[in-house]
Motif scaffolding. Structure first.
Motif, PDB file in Angstrom:
ATOM      1  N   PHE A  31       0.835  -1.202   0.000  1.00  0.00           N
ATOM      2  CA  PHE A  31       0.000   0.000   0.000  1.00  0.00           C
ATOM      3  C   PHE A  31       0.874   1.257   0.000  1.00  0.00           C
ATOM      4  N   ASP A  32       1.868   1.290   0.872  1.00  0.00           N
ATOM      5  CA  ASP A  32       2.748   2.460   0.963  1.00  0.00           C
ATOM      6  C   ASP A  32       3.473   2.721  -0.356  1.00  0.00           C
ATOM      7  N   ARG A  33       3.890   1.669  -1.024  1.00  0.00           N
ATOM      8  CA  ARG A  33       4.645   1.826  -2.272  1.00  0.00           C
ATOM      9  C   ARG A  33       3.763   2.130  -3.481  1.00  0.00           C
ATOM     10  N   SER A  34       2.509   1.667  -3.449  1.00  0.00           N
ATOM     11  CA  SER A  34       1.679   1.732  -4.657  1.00  0.00           C
ATOM     12  C   SER A  34       0.487   2.671  -4.562  1.00  0.00           C
ATOM     13  N   SER A  35       0.159   3.155  -3.392  1.00  0.00           N
ATOM     14  CA  SER A  35      -1.094   3.904  -3.238  1.00  0.00           C
ATOM     15  C   SER A  35      -1.131   5.186  -4.064  1.00  0.00           C
ATOM     16  N   ARG A  36      -0.039   5.911  -4.159  1.00  0.00           N
ATOM     17  CA  ARG A  36      -0.050   7.153  -4.934  1.00  0.00           C
ATOM     18  C   ARG A  36      -0.333   6.877  -6.413  1.00  0.00           C
ATOM     19  N   LYS A  37       0.302   5.857  -6.928  1.00  0.00           N
ATOM     20  CA  LYS A  37       0.106   5.518  -8.343  1.00  0.00           C
ATOM     21  C   LYS A  37      -1.312   5.010  -8.592  1.00  0.00           C
ATOM     22  N   MET A  38      -1.823   4.183  -7.685  1.00  0.00           N
ATOM     23  CA  MET A  38      -3.170   3.636  -7.859  1.00  0.00           C
ATOM     24  C   MET A  38      -4.232   4.724  -7.668  1.00  0.00           C
ATOM     25  N   LEU A  39      -3.963   5.680  -6.788  1.00  0.00           N
ATOM     26  CA  LEU A  39      -4.889   6.802  -6.644  1.00  0.00           C
ATOM     27  C   LEU A  39      -4.922   7.614  -7.938  1.00  0.00           C
ATOM     28  N   SER A  40      -3.782   7.763  -8.550  1.00  0.00           N
ATOM     29  CA  SER A  40      -3.719   8.471  -9.835  1.00  0.00           C
ATOM     30  C   SER A  40      -4.556   7.747 -10.889  1.00  0.00           C
ATOM     31  N   VAL A  41      -4.497   6.428 -10.894  1.00  0.00           N
ATOM     32  CA  VAL A  41      -5.317   5.640 -11.821  1.00  0.00           C
ATOM     33  C   VAL A  41      -6.801   5.903 -11.543  1.00  0.00           C
ATOM     34  N   CYS A  42      -7.178   5.860 -10.281  1.00  0.00           N
ATOM     35  CA  CYS A  42      -8.588   6.075  -9.908  1.00  0.00           C
ATOM     36  C   CYS A  42      -9.036   7.491 -10.253  1.00  0.00           C
ATOM     37  N   ARG A  43      -8.151   8.459 -10.082  1.00  0.00           N
ATOM     38  CA  ARG A  43      -8.500   9.850 -10.380  1.00  0.00           C
ATOM     39  C   ARG A  43      -8.758  10.068 -11.862  1.00  0.00           C
ATOM     40  N   THR A  44      -8.192   9.243 -12.720  1.00  0.00           N
ATOM     41  CA  THR A  44      -8.477   9.411 -14.147  1.00  0.00           C
ATOM     42  C   THR A  44      -9.919   9.037 -14.475  1.00  0.00           C
ATOM     43  N   TYR A  45     -10.544   8.243 -13.620  1.00  0.00           N
ATOM     44  CA  TYR A  45     -11.934   7.835 -13.845  1.00  0.00           C
ATOM     45  C   TYR A  45     -12.924   8.603 -12.979  1.00  0.00           C
ATOM     46  N   ILE A  46     -12.521   8.946 -11.777  1.00  0.00           N
ATOM     47  CA  ILE A  46     -13.401   9.596 -10.809  1.00  0.00           C
ATOM     48  C   ILE A  46     -12.822  10.971 -10.504  1.00  0.00           C
ATOM     49  N   SER A  47     -13.541  12.020 -10.863  1.00  0.00           N
ATOM     50  CA  SER A  47     -12.985  13.364 -10.684  1.00  0.00           C
ATOM     51  C   SER A  47     -12.972  13.816  -9.225  1.00  0.00           C
ATOM     52  N   ASP A  48     -13.895  13.353  -8.408  1.00  0.00           N
ATOM     53  CA  ASP A  48     -13.936  13.738  -7.001  1.00  0.00           C
ATOM     54  C   ASP A  48     -12.877  12.942  -6.236  1.00  0.00           C
ATOM     55  N   LEU A  49     -11.954  13.656  -5.615  1.00  0.00           N
ATOM     56  CA  LEU A  49     -10.828  13.015  -4.928  1.00  0.00           C
ATOM     57  C   LEU A  49     -11.286  12.043  -3.849  1.00  0.00           C
ATOM     58  N   HIS A  50     -12.307  12.401  -3.088  1.00  0.00           N
ATOM     59  CA  HIS A  50     -12.751  11.526  -1.998  1.00  0.00           C
ATOM     60  C   HIS A  50     -13.345  10.219  -2.526  1.00  0.00           C
ATOM     61  N   PHE A  51     -14.123  10.293  -3.588  1.00  0.00           N
ATOM     62  CA  PHE A  51     -14.672   9.067  -4.179  1.00  0.00           C
ATOM     63  C   PHE A  51     -13.548   8.242  -4.819  1.00  0.00           C
ATOM     64  N   ALA A  52     -12.574   8.913  -5.423  1.00  0.00           N
ATOM     65  CA  ALA A  52     -11.435   8.202  -6.014  1.00  0.00           C
ATOM     66  C   ALA A  52     -10.645   7.476  -4.929  1.00  0.00           C
ATOM     67  N   GLU A  53     -10.463   8.137  -3.788  1.00  0.00           N
ATOM     68  CA  GLU A  53      -9.773   7.488  -2.665  1.00  0.00           C
ATOM     69  C   GLU A  53     -10.555   6.276  -2.181  1.00  0.00           C
ATOM     70  N   ASP A  54     -11.869   6.405  -2.085  1.00  0.00           N
ATOM     71  CA  ASP A  54     -12.702   5.265  -1.677  1.00  0.00           C
ATOM     72  C   ASP A  54     -12.531   4.098  -2.643  1.00  0.00           C
ATOM     73  N   CYS A  55     -12.546   4.393  -3.933  1.00  0.00           N
ATOM     74  CA  CYS A  55     -12.372   3.331  -4.935  1.00  0.00           C
ATOM     75  C   CYS A  55     -11.000   2.688  -4.800  1.00  0.00           C
ATOM     76  N   MET A  56      -9.972   3.507  -4.563  1.00  0.00           N
ATOM     77  CA  MET A  56      -8.628   2.963  -4.404  1.00  0.00           C
ATOM     78  C   MET A  56      -8.567   2.035  -3.189  1.00  0.00           C
ATOM     79  N   LEU A  57      -9.141   2.474  -2.074  1.00  0.00           N
ATOM     80  CA  LEU A  57      -9.103   1.646  -0.864  1.00  0.00           C
ATOM     81  C   LEU A  57      -9.855   0.331  -1.067  1.00  0.00           C
TER      82      LEU A  57
END
Length: 186
Positions: A31-57
């Motif tokens: 999680f520590d190594r990959s979360s920033r990159k995976m959040l970036s992936v989620c942000r490309t689909y979900i514009s709201d940061l909080h929903f993107a974070e939820d999807c990443m988690l």
């Protein structure tokens, strides 16, 4: 710089045996190594940061729960990315925010993107696209899905997928030109 990224990729792959044993420290490390990159992936689909974070988690929970389904074919990071994309698509489907109004392919399918993109934030541009355009654009351009695969994933026709992609490209071009005009006026 490439040597570092290859080394880190290998380190993540070395975590696999521990991850398959549901080792919490290995999960935290991944999680520590990959979360920033995976959040970036989620942000490309979900514009709201909080929903993107939820999807990443939720995506990471699925990665940890279904780690045994990774068969070491292709990169582990690519497998995780696909889990994240599918989680975002599930979120979009559950919120039923995507409505495709057309089944018509526009005649001009060539959009020239040879504009100078310096000083332009790609994520800001993607955030300004309607969700339907952004989703098809991301799947086609970033994830390399075919229109047939996109139509199956989103339950739309291939023609609609092609139309949404064309409209996304046209809208992106319009947004780039608007930003360039504003920059020139200042």
């Amino acid at each position: 710089m490439k040597i570092i990224s290859i080394h880190r990729k290998q380190e993540v792959e070395l975590l696999l045996p521990q991850l398959k044993k549901q080792d919490r420290l290995a999960q935290k490390e991944l999680f520590d190594r990959s979360s920033r990159k995976m959040l970036s992936v989620c942000r490309t689909y979900i514009s709201d940061l909080h929903f993107a974070e939820d999807c990443m988690l939720k995506g990471f929970l699925k990665v940890f729960k279904n780690i045994d389904s990774y068969k070491s074919q292709g990169s582990f990071e690519g497998w995780m990315r696909r889990v994240m994309v599918n989680e975002c698509l599930d979120f979009i489907r559950m919120n039923k925010s995507m409505i495709y109004l057309d089944e018509v392919i526009l005649k001009d399918e060539s959009v020239d993107f040879e504009e100078d993109m310096s000083g332009i934030n790609a994520q800001d541009l993607l955030d300004q696209l309607p969700e339907t355009y952004r989703t098809v654009f991301n799947l086609f351009v970033l994830e390399d899905y075919s229109h047939k695969e996109i139509s199956a994933l989103l339950s739309i026709s291939e023609a609609t997928s092609k139309t949404q992609l064309l409209r996304a490209k046209n809208k992106l071009r319009e947004l780039v030109l608007q930003q360039k005009t504003k920059a020139n006026e200042q």
